[in-house]
Scaffold this motif. Structure first.
Motif, PDB file in Angstrom:
ATOM      1  N   ALA A 112      61.269  68.630  41.679  1.00  0.00           N
ATOM      2  CA  ALA A 112      60.846  68.439  40.287  1.00  0.00           C
ATOM      3  C   ALA A 112      61.955  67.848  39.430  1.00  0.00           C
ATOM      4  O   ALA A 112      61.696  67.068  38.514  1.00  0.00           O
ATOM      5  N   THR A 113      63.207  68.204  39.743  1.00  0.00           N
ATOM      6  CA  THR A 113      64.334  67.763  38.914  1.00  0.00           C
ATOM      7  C   THR A 113      65.234  66.750  39.609  1.00  0.00           C
ATOM      8  O   THR A 113      66.009  66.046  38.949  1.00  0.00           O
ATOM      9  N   GLY A 114      65.154  66.701  40.943  1.00  0.00           N
ATOM     10  CA  GLY A 114      66.051  65.840  41.695  1.00  0.00           C
ATOM     11  C   GLY A 114      67.463  66.371  41.792  1.00  0.00           C
ATOM     12  O   GLY A 114      68.372  65.680  42.261  1.00  0.00           O
ATOM     13  N   GLN A 115      67.669  67.633  41.359  1.00  0.00           N
ATOM     14  CA  GLN A 115      68.997  68.232  41.337  1.00  0.00           C
ATOM     15  C   GLN A 115      69.149  69.293  42.435  1.00  0.00           C
ATOM     16  O   GLN A 115      68.160  69.917  42.848  1.00  0.00           O
ATOM     17  N   PRO A 116      70.396  69.526  42.876  1.00  0.00           N
ATOM     18  CA  PRO A 116      70.612  70.565  43.886  1.00  0.00           C
ATOM     19  C   PRO A 116      70.259  71.958  43.358  1.00  0.00           C
ATOM     20  O   PRO A 116      70.462  72.256  42.174  1.00  0.00           O
ATOM     21  N   VAL A 117      69.731  72.782  44.231  1.00  0.00           N
ATOM     22  CA  VAL A 117      69.464  74.188  43.921  1.00  0.00           C
ATOM     23  C   VAL A 117      70.060  75.040  45.037  1.00  0.00           C
ATOM     24  O   VAL A 117      70.198  74.592  46.178  1.00  0.00           O
ATOM     25  N   TYR A 118      70.397  76.262  44.676  1.00  0.00           N
ATOM     26  CA  TYR A 118      70.961  77.208  45.639  1.00  0.00           C
ATOM     27  C   TYR A 118      69.853  78.155  46.082  1.00  0.00           C
ATOM     28  O   TYR A 118      68.956  78.500  45.303  1.00  0.00           O
ATOM     29  N   CYS A 119      69.922  78.595  47.308  1.00  0.00           N
ATOM     30  CA  CYS A 119      68.829  79.332  47.939  1.00  0.00           C
ATOM     31  C   CYS A 119      68.405  80.594  47.186  1.00  0.00           C
ATOM     32  O   CYS A 119      67.211  80.934  47.161  1.00  0.00           O
ATOM     33  N   THR A 120      69.349  81.322  46.585  1.00  0.00           N
ATOM     34  CA  THR A 120      68.999  82.555  45.870  1.00  0.00           C
ATOM     35  C   THR A 120      69.277  82.431  44.377  1.00  0.00           C
ATOM     36  O   THR A 120      69.381  83.434  43.670  1.00  0.00           O
ATOM     37  N   GLU A 121      69.379  81.209  43.905  1.00  0.00           N
ATOM     38  CA  GLU A 121      69.577  80.953  42.476  1.00  0.00           C
ATOM     39  C   GLU A 121      68.343  81.372  41.675  1.00  0.00           C
ATOM     40  O   GLU A 121      67.212  81.105  42.072  1.00  0.00           O
ATOM     41  N   ASP A 122      68.569  82.016  40.538  1.00  0.00           N
ATOM     42  CA  ASP A 122      67.483  82.398  39.629  1.00  0.00           C
ATOM     43  C   ASP A 122      68.090  82.561  38.240  1.00  0.00           C
ATOM     44  O   ASP A 122      68.712  83.587  37.940  1.00  0.00           O
ATOM     45  N   ARG A 123      67.919  81.570  37.403  1.00  0.00           N
ATOM     46  CA  ARG A 123      68.616  81.548  36.119  1.00  0.00           C
ATOM     47  C   ARG A 123      68.032  82.521  35.104  1.00  0.00           C
ATOM     48  O   ARG A 123      68.553  82.631  33.992  1.00  0.00           O
ATOM     49  N   THR A 124      66.991  83.219  35.469  1.00  0.00           N
ATOM     50  CA  THR A 124      66.439  84.242  34.575  1.00  0.00           C
ATOM     51  C   THR A 124      67.070  85.611  34.804  1.00  0.00           C
ATOM     52  O   THR A 124      66.735  86.560  34.102  1.00  0.00           O
ATOM     53  N   HIS A 125      67.977  85.709  35.779  1.00  0.00           N
ATOM     54  CA  HIS A 125      68.608  86.992  36.076  1.00  0.00           C
ATOM     55  C   HIS A 125      70.124  86.841  36.182  1.00  0.00           C
ATOM     56  O   HIS A 125      70.631  85.768  36.496  1.00  0.00           O
ATOM     57  N   GLN A 126      70.836  87.945  35.936  1.00  0.00           N
ATOM     58  CA  GLN A 126      72.292  87.956  35.915  1.00  0.00           C
ATOM     59  C   GLN A 126      72.816  89.133  36.731  1.00  0.00           C
ATOM     60  O   GLN A 126      72.113  90.123  36.947  1.00  0.00           O
ATOM     61  N   GLU A 130      79.029  91.693  35.510  1.00  0.00           N
ATOM     62  CA  GLU A 130      79.877  90.648  36.065  1.00  0.00           C
ATOM     63  C   GLU A 130      79.491  89.298  35.459  1.00  0.00           C
ATOM     64  O   GLU A 130      78.347  89.096  35.045  1.00  0.00           O
ATOM     65  N   ASP A 131      80.444  88.385  35.446  1.00  0.00           N
ATOM     66  CA  ASP A 131      80.136  87.025  35.009  1.00  0.00           C
ATOM     67  C   ASP A 131      79.152  86.388  35.983  1.00  0.00           C
ATOM     68  O   ASP A 131      79.243  86.592  37.203  1.00  0.00           O
ATOM     69  N   THR A 132      78.228  85.601  35.438  1.00  0.00           N
ATOM     70  CA  THR A 132      77.204  84.965  36.271  1.00  0.00           C
ATOM     71  C   THR A 132      77.130  83.480  35.937  1.00  0.00           C
ATOM     72  O   THR A 132      76.869  83.114  34.790  1.00  0.00           O
ATOM     73  N   ASP A 133      77.367  82.636  36.933  1.00  0.00           N
ATOM     74  CA  ASP A 133      77.169  81.202  36.757  1.00  0.00           C
ATOM     75  C   ASP A 133      75.696  80.863  36.992  1.00  0.00           C
ATOM     76  O   ASP A 133      74.991  81.584  37.714  1.00  0.00           O
ATOM     77  N   PRO A 134      75.202  79.774  36.406  1.00  0.00           N
ATOM     78  CA  PRO A 134      73.779  79.430  36.556  1.00  0.00           C
ATOM     79  C   PRO A 134      73.325  79.299  38.000  1.00  0.00           C
ATOM     80  O   PRO A 134      72.180  79.611  38.331  1.00  0.00           O
ATOM     81  N   SER A 135      74.208  78.851  38.888  1.00  0.00           N
ATOM     82  CA  SER A 135      73.815  78.636  40.282  1.00  0.00           C
ATOM     83  C   SER A 135      74.141  79.821  41.186  1.00  0.00           C
ATOM     84  O   SER A 135      74.006  79.724  42.401  1.00  0.00           O
ATOM     85  N   ASP A 136      74.568  80.945  40.612  1.00  0.00           N
ATOM     86  CA  ASP A 136      74.838  82.132  41.425  1.00  0.00           C
ATOM     87  C   ASP A 136      73.544  82.708  41.993  1.00  0.00           C
ATOM     88  O   ASP A 136      72.465  82.572  41.403  1.00  0.00           O
ATOM     89  N   GLY A 137      73.672  83.378  43.121  1.00  0.00           N
ATOM     90  CA  GLY A 137      72.507  83.996  43.746  1.00  0.00           C
ATOM     91  C   GLY A 137      72.199  85.351  43.147  1.00  0.00           C
ATOM     92  O   GLY A 137      72.999  86.281  43.271  1.00  0.00           O
ATOM     93  N   THR A 138      71.039  85.461  42.497  1.00  0.00           N
ATOM     94  CA  THR A 138      70.688  86.707  41.807  1.00  0.00           C
ATOM     95  C   THR A 138      69.324  87.255  42.172  1.00  0.00           C
ATOM     96  O   THR A 138      68.996  88.370  41.760  1.00  0.00           O
ATOM     97  N   SER A 139      68.510  86.506  42.945  1.00  0.00           N
ATOM     98  CA  SER A 139      67.192  87.055  43.278  1.00  0.00           C
ATOM     99  C   SER A 139      66.597  86.357  44.497  1.00  0.00           C
ATOM    100  O   SER A 139      67.029  85.260  44.869  1.00  0.00           O
ATOM    101  N   PRO A 140      65.553  86.958  45.093  1.00  0.00           N
ATOM    102  CA  PRO A 140      64.858  86.344  46.231  1.00  0.00           C
ATOM    103  C   PRO A 140      63.654  85.516  45.803  1.00  0.00           C
ATOM    104  O   PRO A 140      62.717  85.323  46.582  1.00  0.00           O
ATOM    105  N   ALA A 141      63.648  85.009  44.581  1.00  0.00           N
ATOM    106  CA  ALA A 141      62.471  84.319  44.051  1.00  0.00           C
ATOM    107  C   ALA A 141      62.057  83.122  44.905  1.00  0.00           C
ATOM    108  O   ALA A 141      60.870  82.779  44.964  1.00  0.00           O
ATOM    109  N   ARG A 142      63.013  82.457  45.559  1.00  0.00           N
ATOM    110  CA  ARG A 142      62.684  81.267  46.347  1.00  0.00           C
ATOM    111  C   ARG A 142      62.222  81.609  47.763  1.00  0.00           C
ATOM    112  O   ARG A 142      61.819  80.712  48.515  1.00  0.00           O
ATOM    113  N   LEU A 143      62.283  82.876  48.150  1.00  0.00           N
ATOM    114  CA  LEU A 143      61.768  83.310  49.456  1.00  0.00           C
ATOM    115  C   LEU A 143      60.251  83.391  49.360  1.00  0.00           C
ATOM    116  O   LEU A 143      59.709  84.141  48.549  1.00  0.00           O
TER     117      LEU A 143
END
Length: 547
Positions: A112-126, A130-143
């Motif tokens: 949809a965006t043409g941009q890289p995504v990380y397997c457990t990335e979920d920008r709605t969770h932190q 701890e500090d959380t970067d947008p591409s950090d793994g925070t949930s199994p939403a993509r499973l």
């Protein structure tokens, strides 16, 4: 009205019939009650070959306890084409291949965006605290599928506890599934933390553990060989190594905490936190009387192998240290749960190739493919072939994604672009084969073992339109040292698969072919719960004790 006529037997025959004793039907043997605690352990980046090669040097209570007292499948595989951490961890408790579970790599391109995504990335969770970067793994939403833990929770009315812990976020999250709880190592602080997908605040036992700052105990220490120098005589490196745990600031800091991941410390911390979880959550002593599930992913071996190669002294020594750690952890389980109360499955998310330089010294054709240069050359070739068209959106090797809208607008057949790309790529150094969307969808790509593994690893919505397979002993990368994985070759697919639990498992070396996707349906059968919906593996009945 007709009357029924009674049948009268002679007195002697009646007496004989009455004297015959008919044995009661034997009561069916009852299966052993379900384990109180099931431990599913992944050693990140552990090839089956290393387990065999160093077997004689292991102590009695760790790997050897598993090999001698468990069911060891010596021809077990992660049976998909892209053998990387996220893909392998997702397979373990879903029982599914990537073409169903949807985790096709550690990173891929969002169409949809043409941009890289990380397997457990979920920008709605932190992360919690701890500090959380947008591409950090925070949930199994993509499973895209459920796990054994999810089914266990469902079957017990959410009374079963499912906990997973790892040095990598993806290692914990993909074992925990949708309904469990994942804790992962934070390289900025050395803490273990969960995320707001699971809870808003850590339980008291986690807060108490973190307050003790166990990660700081390694500061100033040096990792040196555990065994005598002669034990490492067949390894590739020269003199014995030493690896210091320090930070540039002179005290524990982010550099130091990140450095902990590069040796055995991260695994010792992971197992320490797993012990705290067993005690804090009373795993294996569930007041509801239902089984619990603990997932543990030990990340250190992968980091060591990447940096030094599986042929190195450091990799050899790390495995010996891990063996002693496992012995201590198993003893803790014996004490807390009871030796007859728990069982374990140990496997790995992928194997490992030797470093290219080591393979070259063995006169093996080996090398590295610079992905950036390969992509730049492909873009130039396609532009020249199709009148300046730029049909590539983005790429994360081995996946290349095409701009189908631009191709269609130019009035060019997508299959023609794929074919031109495939022909050019197969002429490049180190490339063995190229799979295209057309090849996957029209032919099924199931002619050879490699075809089957690549087909299993390709997801229609997530994978690339072009997937590049390096030649054996070649890999994507631009460095001059270290090793990697990610191919369909046996050195990357062959992993340990050992089950131990004397009330449920029949020990022995099983030479039958087995796959990591067999784990979930086998444990589902033992726990008498429904297997995950996407599970394609078989129940390893040959290793289960008969009632």
């Amino acid at each position: 009205m007709k009357m029924k006529t009674a049948i009268l037997l002679p007195p002697l025959l009646t007496s004989l019939l009455l004297s015959i004793s008919v044995p009661a039907a034997a009561a069916p043997a009852r299966p052993a009650p379900a384990p109180k605690l099931v431990v599913v352990m992944a050693v990140d980046g552990l090839p089956q070959e290393q387990l065999v090669r160093y077997r004689d040097q292991f102590g009695k209570g760790g790997f050897r306890r598993l090999l001698d007292g468990g069911a060891w499948f010596s021809d077990a595989h992660q049976a998909h084409g892209t053998t990387v951490t996220a893909v392998g961890h997702a397979a373990i408790l879903t029982g599914a291949y990537p073409n169903q579970h949807g985790i096709v790599a550690n990173n891929w391109i969002d169409r949809a965006t043409g941009q890289p995504v990380y397997c457990t990335e979920d920008r709605t969770h932190q992360y919690i605290g701890e500090d959380t970067d947008p591409s950090d793994g925070t949930s199994p939403a993509r499973l895209r599928v459920d796990t054994l833990g999810d089914q266990l929770r469902y079957a017990t009315g959410n009374r079963a506890k499912v906990i997973a812990v790892s040095g990598k976020d993806r290692g914990a999250i993909l074992l925990a599934g949708k309904g469990g709880t994942a804790y992962m190592y934070m390289e900025g602080s050395g803490n273990f933390a969960s995320s707001t997908w699971y809870m808003q605040q850590h339980p008291q036992w986690v807060q108490a553990y973190l307050a003790g700052k166990p990660q700081d105990r390694y500061y100033g220490q040096t990792w040196r060989p555990l065994l005598a120098d002669s034990a490492y005589a067949n390894d590739a490196e020269g003199p014995p190594f030493s690896f210091s745990y320090r930070g540039e600031s002179g005290k524990p800091d982010a550099d130091y905490y990140k450095r902990l991941k590069e040796g055995p410390a991260v695994d010792e911390l992971t197992l320490d936190f797993a012990r705290a979880a067993i005690d804090g959550e009373a795993l294996g002593a569930n007041p509801a009387g239902v089984p619990d599930l603990l997932g543990v992913s030990l990340s250190g071996h992968d980091y060591v192998n990447h940096r030094h190669g599986p042929e190195s002294k450091m990799s050899h020594d790390h495995l010996q240290r891990l063996d002693r750690m496992l012995a201590s952890f198993f003893t803790h389980l014996d004490k807390r749960v009871g030796a007859d109360g728990w069982m374990i499955v140990l496997t790995a998310d992928h194997g490992f190739a030797n470093s290219a330089e080591f393979s070259q010294r063995q006169r093996i054709d080996a090398g590295r493919i610079d992905g950036k240069k390969l992509l730049a050359g492909l873009e130039q070739h396609l532009a020249a072939t199709f009148n300046g068209l730029k049909p590539i959106v983005n790429a994360v090797p081995p996946n290349i994604y095409l701009d189908t809208a631009a191709i269609d607008k130019a009035g060019i057949r997508r299959a023609d672009v794929e074919a031109a790309a495939s022909k050019w790529l197969q002429a490049q150094a180190g490339v063995a084969d190229v799979y295209t969307r057309t090849r996957f969808e029209e032919s099924g790509a199931t002619g050879t073992r490699q075809d089957l593994l690549m087909r299993r690893g390709w997801h229609r919505a997530e994978s690339g339109d072009i997937v590049v397979v390096p030649r054996a002993y070649w890999a994507f990368g631009s460095g001059t040292s270290g090793a990697t994985h990610g191919t369909p070759y046996r050195y990357d697919t062959s992993v340990p698969l050992i089950m131990m639990g004397k009330r449920w498992i029949t020990p022995g070396n099983y030479t039958q072919y087995a796959e990591v996707v067999d784990i979930a349906p086998t444990l589902a059968a033992l726990l008498q719960v429904r297997a995950p919906a996407g599970a394609e593996g078989r129940v390893l009945t040959e290793a289960l004790r008969r009632p």
